[in-house]
Write a protein that holds these residues in place. Structure first.
Motif, PDB file in Angstrom:
ATOM      1  N   ILE A   1      38.182  52.992   5.251  1.00 42.09           N
ATOM      2  CA  ILE A   1      38.969  54.224   5.284  1.00 42.09           C
ATOM      3  C   ILE A   1      39.281  54.616   6.730  1.00 42.09           C
ATOM      4  N   ASP A   2      38.364  54.292   7.636  1.00 39.91           N
ATOM      5  CA  ASP A   2      38.560  54.612   9.055  1.00 39.91           C
ATOM      6  C   ASP A   2      39.402  53.556   9.786  1.00 39.91           C
ATOM      7  N   GLY A   3      39.891  52.550   9.044  1.00 38.66           N
ATOM      8  CA  GLY A   3      40.837  51.605   9.647  1.00 38.66           C
ATOM      9  C   GLY A   3      40.338  50.197   9.881  1.00 38.66           C
ATOM     10  N   ALA A   4      39.122  49.869   9.420  1.00 35.95           N
ATOM     11  CA  ALA A   4      38.612  48.502   9.616  1.00 35.95           C
ATOM     12  C   ALA A   4      39.292  47.538   8.646  1.00 35.95           C
ATOM     13  N   ASP A   5      39.384  46.290   9.057  1.00 36.00           N
ATOM     14  CA  ASP A   5      39.924  45.220   8.223  1.00 36.00           C
ATOM     15  C   ASP A   5      38.756  44.577   7.465  1.00 36.00           C
ATOM     16  N   PHE A   6      38.847  44.502   6.138  1.00 39.26           N
ATOM     17  CA  PHE A   6      37.715  43.985   5.363  1.00 39.26           C
ATOM     18  C   PHE A   6      37.388  42.529   5.715  1.00 39.26           C
ATOM     19  N   VAL A   7      38.382  41.739   6.101  1.00 33.49           N
ATOM     20  CA  VAL A   7      38.123  40.347   6.499  1.00 33.49           C
ATOM     21  C   VAL A   7      37.292  40.314   7.782  1.00 33.49           C
ATOM     22  N   ALA A   8      37.636  41.198   8.725  1.00 33.60           N
ATOM     23  CA  ALA A   8      36.879  41.264   9.986  1.00 33.60           C
ATOM     24  C   ALA A   8      35.441  41.703   9.729  1.00 33.60           C
ATOM     25  N   VAL A   9      35.260  42.671   8.825  1.00 36.01           N
ATOM     26  CA  VAL A   9      33.910  43.141   8.492  1.00 36.01           C
ATOM     27  C   VAL A   9      33.106  42.004   7.848  1.00 36.01           C
ATOM     28  N   ASP A  10      33.717  41.309   6.894  1.00 32.76           N
ATOM     29  CA  ASP A  10      33.024  40.183   6.252  1.00 32.76           C
ATOM     30  C   ASP A  10      32.614  39.133   7.275  1.00 32.76           C
ATOM     31  N   LYS A  11      33.514  38.850   8.199  1.00 37.08           N
ATOM     32  CA  LYS A  11      33.240  37.819   9.204  1.00 37.08           C
ATOM     33  C   LYS A  11      32.033  38.199  10.057  1.00 37.08           C
ATOM     34  N   VAL A  12      31.970  39.454  10.489  1.00 38.27           N
ATOM     35  CA  VAL A  12      30.841  39.919  11.304  1.00 38.27           C
ATOM     36  C   VAL A  12      29.545  39.861  10.511  1.00 38.27           C
ATOM     37  N   MET A  13      29.586  40.340   9.266  1.00 34.98           N
ATOM     38  CA  MET A  13      28.352  40.418   8.482  1.00 34.98           C
ATOM     39  C   MET A  13      27.857  39.038   8.036  1.00 34.98           C
ATOM     40  N   GLU A  14      28.765  38.081   7.939  1.00 37.63           N
ATOM     41  CA  GLU A  14      28.362  36.714   7.584  1.00 37.63           C
ATOM     42  C   GLU A  14      27.981  35.907   8.831  1.00 37.63           C
ATOM     43  N   LYS A  15      28.883  35.853   9.800  1.00 35.82           N
ATOM     44  CA  LYS A  15      28.693  34.959  10.945  1.00 35.82           C
ATOM     45  C   LYS A  15      27.694  35.501  11.965  1.00 35.82           C
TER      46      LYS A  15
ATOM     47  N   LYS B   1      38.485  22.535  -5.539  1.00 35.77           N
ATOM     48  CA  LYS B   1      37.382  23.413  -5.148  1.00 35.77           C
ATOM     49  C   LYS B   1      37.855  24.868  -5.109  1.00 35.77           C
ATOM     50  N   PRO B   2      36.923  25.818  -5.410  1.00 35.11           N
ATOM     51  CA  PRO B   2      37.301  27.236  -5.368  1.00 35.11           C
ATOM     52  C   PRO B   2      37.751  27.641  -3.963  1.00 35.11           C
ATOM     53  N   ALA B   3      38.773  28.482  -3.893  1.00 35.60           N
ATOM     54  CA  ALA B   3      39.281  28.966  -2.599  1.00 35.60           C
ATOM     55  C   ALA B   3      39.545  30.459  -2.701  1.00 35.60           C
ATOM     56  N   LYS B   4      39.484  31.152  -1.558  1.00 34.76           N
ATOM     57  CA  LYS B   4      39.805  32.581  -1.551  1.00 34.76           C
ATOM     58  C   LYS B   4      40.662  32.894  -0.330  1.00 34.76           C
ATOM     59  N   ALA B   5      41.540  33.868  -0.486  1.00 33.99           N
ATOM     60  CA  ALA B   5      42.404  34.293   0.621  1.00 33.99           C
ATOM     61  C   ALA B   5      42.527  35.810   0.563  1.00 33.99           C
ATOM     62  N   ALA B   6      42.491  36.449   1.739  1.00 30.94           N
ATOM     63  CA  ALA B   6      42.639  37.911   1.793  1.00 30.94           C
ATOM     64  C   ALA B   6      43.915  38.312   1.057  1.00 30.94           C
ATOM     65  N   ALA B   7      43.802  39.308   0.174  1.00 32.94           N
ATOM     66  CA  ALA B   7      44.931  39.677  -0.696  1.00 32.94           C
ATOM     67  C   ALA B   7      45.843  40.695  -0.023  1.00 32.94           C
ATOM     68  N   ASP B   8      47.109  40.325   0.133  1.00 30.96           N
ATOM     69  CA  ASP B   8      48.099  41.275   0.654  1.00 30.96           C
ATOM     70  C   ASP B   8      48.186  42.498  -0.249  1.00 30.96           C
ATOM     71  N   GLU B   9      47.997  42.274  -1.557  1.00 28.89           N
ATOM     72  CA  GLU B   9      48.053  43.376  -2.528  1.00 28.89           C
ATOM     73  C   GLU B   9      46.960  44.407  -2.252  1.00 28.89           C
ATOM     74  N   ALA B  10      45.773  43.924  -1.822  1.00 25.98           N
ATOM     75  CA  ALA B  10      44.680  44.848  -1.504  1.00 25.98           C
ATOM     76  C   ALA B  10      45.029  45.674  -0.269  1.00 25.98           C
ATOM     77  N   TYR B  11      45.561  45.017   0.756  1.00 19.89           N
ATOM     78  CA  TYR B  11      45.968  45.748   1.963  1.00 19.89           C
ATOM     79  C   TYR B  11      47.011  46.818   1.623  1.00 19.89           C
ATOM     80  N   ALA B  12      47.969  46.445   0.773  1.00 21.00           N
ATOM     81  CA  ALA B  12      49.026  47.395   0.403  1.00 21.00           C
ATOM     82  C   ALA B  12      48.441  48.582  -0.361  1.00 21.00           C
ATOM     83  N   LEU B  13      47.470  48.313  -1.206  1.00 18.78           N
ATOM     84  CA  LEU B  13      46.829  49.351  -2.009  1.00 18.78           C
ATOM     85  C   LEU B  13      46.089  50.357  -1.124  1.00 18.78           C
ATOM     86  N   PHE B  14      45.468  49.846  -0.060  1.00 19.97           N
ATOM     87  CA  PHE B  14      44.672  50.712   0.817  1.00 19.97           C
ATOM     88  C   PHE B  14      45.526  51.492   1.818  1.00 19.97           C
TER      89      PHE B  14
END
Length: 719
Positions: free
Chosen positions: A516-530, A600-613
Motif C-alpha cells: 500500500i505504501d508503494g513497494a513492488d511485491f516482486v522486489a519484496v519476495d526477492k529480498v525475503m527469499e534471497k 515445468k511449473p513457471a510463474k510470472a508477476a501478473a500485470d493484472e495484479a499491478y493494475a488491480l493495486f
C-alpha cells in the motif's frame, strides 16, 4: 586394568592386545571435555605400558560414539575466538596423540560413529564395522566443519572428492557404502565384530598388514597433481555454491580448508582445520544451527515424555473429510501402519482423497523411496466410507472438513454420537478456536486441535491445541499418535490462529502495508527469499496458501485479536480475492502460473495484479532491503513474543521449531527467537520503536523492554 575413567577404560587382553572401551554414564557415548581428557590420559597409559602390542577401540553400548557433546557448544562458542581455537587445537591434539601410538590400532564400529565418533575411527590404522554401522561427519548441519582431524584424514583415506561429498552434505554412510568408498576395511555381522577386529589386529601386529604405511598415508599431503587439484576443488566449490548458496558458510569453508591443506602434512593441515572450525564457531549461522539442534532435542524429548504418559493406545484412526488435506492425513496414518477409515458425504470427495494418497505413493515409487509392497499395504490400510457407522470402533477421529466453524461444529456433534465413549476427537483447523468448537461436544475433555500443515506428507509439524477443558490424557494420547505418524508434535494453548498462523498473519499484514505504501511485491519476495532466506517470499506464499483461505483466516484473526489484527482497508490480498485471483489453485494471483516448454511449473508477476493495486496503493517506489525485512519481520517477532508471554507456547525453543517445521523459517537464522537474539534484544527494541507509528503490530510489549534492559535471554527460560 591399564586405565579407568568415568567415560572410558582400558583393559589388557591376551597376546598383548589392549582394548579402549567407551562406556559413558549416559545412554550414548559422546566427546565432552571429560571424555577428551580421559582419552589423553588413556593414551599416555597405553604409551607407557611395555606389554601392549596393539589396541582395539570399541563401544560397550549399542552405538559407537554419536559425536561431540553439543550441549557444551553454546557456552564454548560464546568465548573469545582465541579461546575457542585453543580448545579445538587441544582436543585435536588428543586425537593426534592416540594416532601416534607406537603400535597398530583398530576401531570396531557398531551403530552410529558420527562427527567426533567418526574422527576417532579415522585416527585408528584399521576400521572394521558391523552391518548396523552408520558412519559420517554431519557437522555441516550445525553450521560447523569437523574439528578433530576429519578434514585432514578422510580426504587422504577416500579421496578429496568423496570426502568433500561426505562433509558438505553431512549425510552418513551405511557400512557397505563406507566399505566401497574405502572408509572401512571390512564389514561383518554384529556378533562377529569383536572377533574380526581382534583377528585383523593380530595380523597387523604380525606384520601381515602394513599398518605403518596406512598411517603415513593419513599424515602425508594429498596425492593430487596441480591440474587434478585445480579441477577437483573448482568443481567442489561450484557444486557447494549451487547447493548451499551464500547463507551457509560451513560447506564453503570445508572446500577451502581441504584445498589449502592439500600440499601440507598432518600437523600443518590440522592447524588450518582448527582455524576454519573456530571461524565458523563464531558465525551467526553456527549459533543458529546449534540452537536448532538443541531446540529439536528439547521438542523430541518433551514429545517422548508426553507420549509415555499416554494410557490409551490408538489402534484405528478415522479422518472426516476426504479432500486434499483429509487424503494427506489418511495417507500419513496408513503409511505408518495404522489403519484409517476415511469418511465423507459424497463419493467424488472419497475418490479425491484416495487419489491424493495414491499420488503421494506413486511419486515415492518414481523416486525409488517406496516399493510396491509399501504402496499396496498403505492403500489397503485406507477404507473409504460414506457412513458414520464405519467409525464406531475408531480410537481417534480427526475432523478435516471445510474451515467453517458452523460446519465443523455440526460434524463434531454428529461424530460424538457415533463413536465409543472413550474415543478421542480432534479438529484439523488452522485458525478456529478449539474452545469454541468444544461447545458442540458433550465431553470436551476428550477433544483437542490437531493442526496439520499442507502438504501433510512433507511438512513435519503438527500443532496440538489444548482447549480449556482438554484432559492431559487426551493430549498425551494425541502426542503419541502424532509421533507414530512420523510427525513432530508441539503442544500449544488455544487462541486465534494458535501459534503458527497467529504469528504468520501479522507478517502478511506488514507485507500488505508495504504494498500500500508503494513497494513492488516482486522486489519484496526477492529480498525475503534471497537475502532473508525464506523458501518463498510473502506474495508467493500467499499464492500457495490461496487468497480465499488467507482472506477468510485474516477475518478470523481480526475477530479474535481486534486490538492488533483489524483488517486493512484496501488490503491487496482482499482485492485479489474479490477479483477471483486465488493464487496457484486457479493459476492467477500475485503471479500468473503456467507450464513452460519443458513441462515445468513457471510463474510470472501478473500485470493484472499491478493494475488491480494501482488505484489503492501509493506510487511505486524502491525500499531498501533492511527496511523490507524490518517491516515484515517485526510484526511476526512481536506476535511470537506475545505468544510466549501469554503461555500459548511453553518455550522459545518450541516456538522456533514450530516456525521452522511449519513455515520453513530459514534454518541459518535458527527461528524467530534466535533471529531476535542474534540481532540483540536492545537492538530489536530500537528497530521496532523506529516503526512503532505504523501501528499496533509494530509496538512491542513491556516484557520485551524489561528483558532487554535486564540483559536476559529467551533461551535461558526455555522449558
Amino acid at each position: 586394568m591399564i586405565y579407568a575413567g568415568s567415560s572410558l577404560k582400558v583393559n589388557l587382553l591376551q597376546d598383548g592386545i589392549a582394548e579402549v572401551v567407551f562406556d559413558a554414564q549416559g545412554s550414548v557415548n559422546k566427546f565432552d571435555k571429560q571424555t577428551v581428557a580421559e582419552l589423553y590420559a588413556a593414551t599416555e597409559a597405553l604409551k607407557n605400558n611395555t606389554e601392549v602390542k596393539g589396541v582395539l577401540v570399541r563401544s560397550a553400548k549399542s552405538t559407537f560414539i554419536v559425536g561431540a557433546d553439543i550441549t557444551e557448544f553454546t557456552e564454548l562458542f560464546d568465548m573469545p575466538e582465541a579461546e575457542v581455537l585453543t580448545w579445538v587445537a587441544h582436543t585435536s591434539q588428543a586425537f593426534n596423540h592416540f594416532e601416534d601410538l607406537p603400535f597398530p590400532t583398530i576401531a570396531a564400529i557398531n551403530g552410529f560413529a558420527l562427527g567426533g565418533g567418526c574422527e576417532m575411527t579415522l585416527v585408528c590404522d584399521l576400521r572394521v564395522a558391523d552391518t548396523s554401522a552408520s558412519i559420517g561427519l554431519p557437522e555441516v548441519k550445525l553450521g560447523l566443519m569437523p574439528g578433530f582431524g576429519g578434514t585432514v584424514r578422510l580426504p587422504r583415506l577416500i579421496g578429496a572428492d568423496n570426502a568433500l561429498e561426505w562433509m558438505t552434505t553431512g549425510r552418513d554412510r551405511k557400512a557397505d557404502k563406507a566399505l566401497n568408498e574405502g572408509a572401512v576395511d571390512a564389514v561383518v555381522a554384529p556378533d562377529k565384530l569383536i572377533d574380526a577386529a581382534i583377528s585383523m589386529l593380530k595380523d597387523a601386529i604380525a606384520g601381515k598388514f602394513n599398518w605403518q604405511a596406512r598411517r603415513a598415508q593419513k599424515q602425508a599431503p594429498l596425492k593430487l597433481n596441480k591440474n587434478e587439484s585445480m579441477m577437483s576443488f573448482s568443481t567442489a566449490k561450484a557444486m557447494v555454491f549451487a547447493q548451499a548458496g551464500k547463507h551457509y558458510p560451513a560447506p564453503h569453508m570445508m572446500v577451502e580448508t581441504v584445498a589449502n591443506a592439500a600440499r601440507l602434512g598432518r600437523d600443518e593441515a590440522l592447524a588450518l582445520e582448527n582455524q576454519g572450525f573456530t571461524k565458523l564457531a563464531k558465525t551467526a549461522a553456527a549459533k543458529a544451527q546449534v540452537g536448532i539442534f538443541l531446540a529439536d532435542q528439547l521438542v523430541k524429548s518433551k514429545g517422548k515424555k508426553q507420549a509415555k504418559a499416554a494410557t490409551k493406545e490408538l489402534k484405528q484412526t478415522a479422518v472426516l473429510g476426504a479432500g486434499i488435506m483429509g487424503g494427506g492425513i489418511a495417507y500419513q496414518s496408513a503409511v505408518k501402519g495404522t489403519p484409517v477409515i476415511m469418511k465423507d458425504i459424497n463419493q467424488p470427495a472419497l475418490d479425491l482423497g484416495l487419489k491424493e494418497a495414491a499420488k503421494i505413493l506413486g511419486k515415492g515409487m518414481e523416486l525409488g523411496k517406496v516399493d510396491a509392497k509399501t504402496m499396496a499395504s498403505t492403500l489397503n490400510n485406507i477404507v473409504p466410507t460414506l457412513e458414520y457407522s464405519a467409525i464406531k470402533d475408531c480410537d481417534l477421529v480427526i475432523e478435516a472438513v471445510v474451515e467453517n466453524p458452523k460446519v465443523k461444529a455440526m460434524v463434531l456433534k454428529e461424530t460424538e454420537q457415533h463413536v465409543a465413549a472413550d474415543a478421542i476427537i480432534c479438529s484439523n483447523t488452522s485458525t478456529i478456536s478449539i474452545n469454541q468448537l468444544a461447545k458442540s461436544l458433550d465431553k470436551p475433555e476428550r477433544f483437542c486441535g490437531m493442526h496439520f500443515f499442507n502438504p501433510v506428507h512433507k511438512m513435519p509439524l503438527v500443532e496440538i491445541i489444548r482447549g480449556e477443558n482438554t484432559s492431559e490424557a487426551t493430549i498425551s494420547a494425541v502426542v503419541a499418535a502424532t509421533l507414530k505418524m512420523g510427525k513432530t508434535p508441539i503442544v500449544v494453548n488455544d487462541c486465534p490462529g494458535f501459534l503458527v498462523n497467529r504469528v504468520l498473519f501479522p507478517y502478511f499484514a506488514g507485507f500488505s502495508q508495504l504494498l500500500i505504501d508503494g513497494a513492488d511485491f516482486v522486489a519484496v519476495d526477492k529480498v525475503m527469499e534471497k537475502i532473508f532466506g525464506w523458501p518463498m517470499g510473502p506474495a508467493y506464499l500467499l499464492d500457495v496458501v490461496g487468497m480465499d483461505t488467507a482472506d477468510h483466516a485474516s477475518g478470523v484473526m481480526a475477530d479474535g485479536i481486534p486490538e492488533r489484527m483489524q483488517k486493512i482497508a484496501n488490503d491487496p490480498v482482499t482485492l485479489l480475492y474479490k477479483a477471483q485471483r486465488l493464487g496457484q489453485k486457479n493459476g492467477k494471483g500475485f503471479y500468473n502460473f503456467s507450464i513452460d516448454k519443458r513441462g515445468k511449473p513457471a510463474k510470472a508477476a501478473a500485470d493484472e495484479a499491478y493494475a488491480l493495486f494501482a488505484e489503492h496503493c501509493a506510487a511505486k517506489r524502491d525500499f531498501d532491503a533492511d527496511e523490507i525485512i524490518a517491516r515484515v519481520m517485526i510484526p511476526m517477532a512481536n506476535e511470537a513474543i506475545r505468544c510466549l508471554e501469554e503461555g500459548i507456547v511453553a518455550s522459545a525453543a518450541e516456538a522456533d521449531m514450530a516456525l521452522l517445521y511449519g513455515l520453513g523459517f530459514p534454518p541459518f537464522r535458527g527461528g524467530v527467537f534466535r533471529y531476535i537474539e542474534t540481532m540483540g534484544l536492545t537492538n530489536f527494541v530500537t528497530l521496532a520503536d523506529k516503526y512503532a507509528d505504523l501501528g499496533p503490530i509494530y509496538q512491542i510489549s513491556d516484557g520485551v523492554r524489561q528483558m532487554a534492559a535486564s540483559g536476559k535471554s529467551y533461551f535461558s527460560q526455555s522449558a
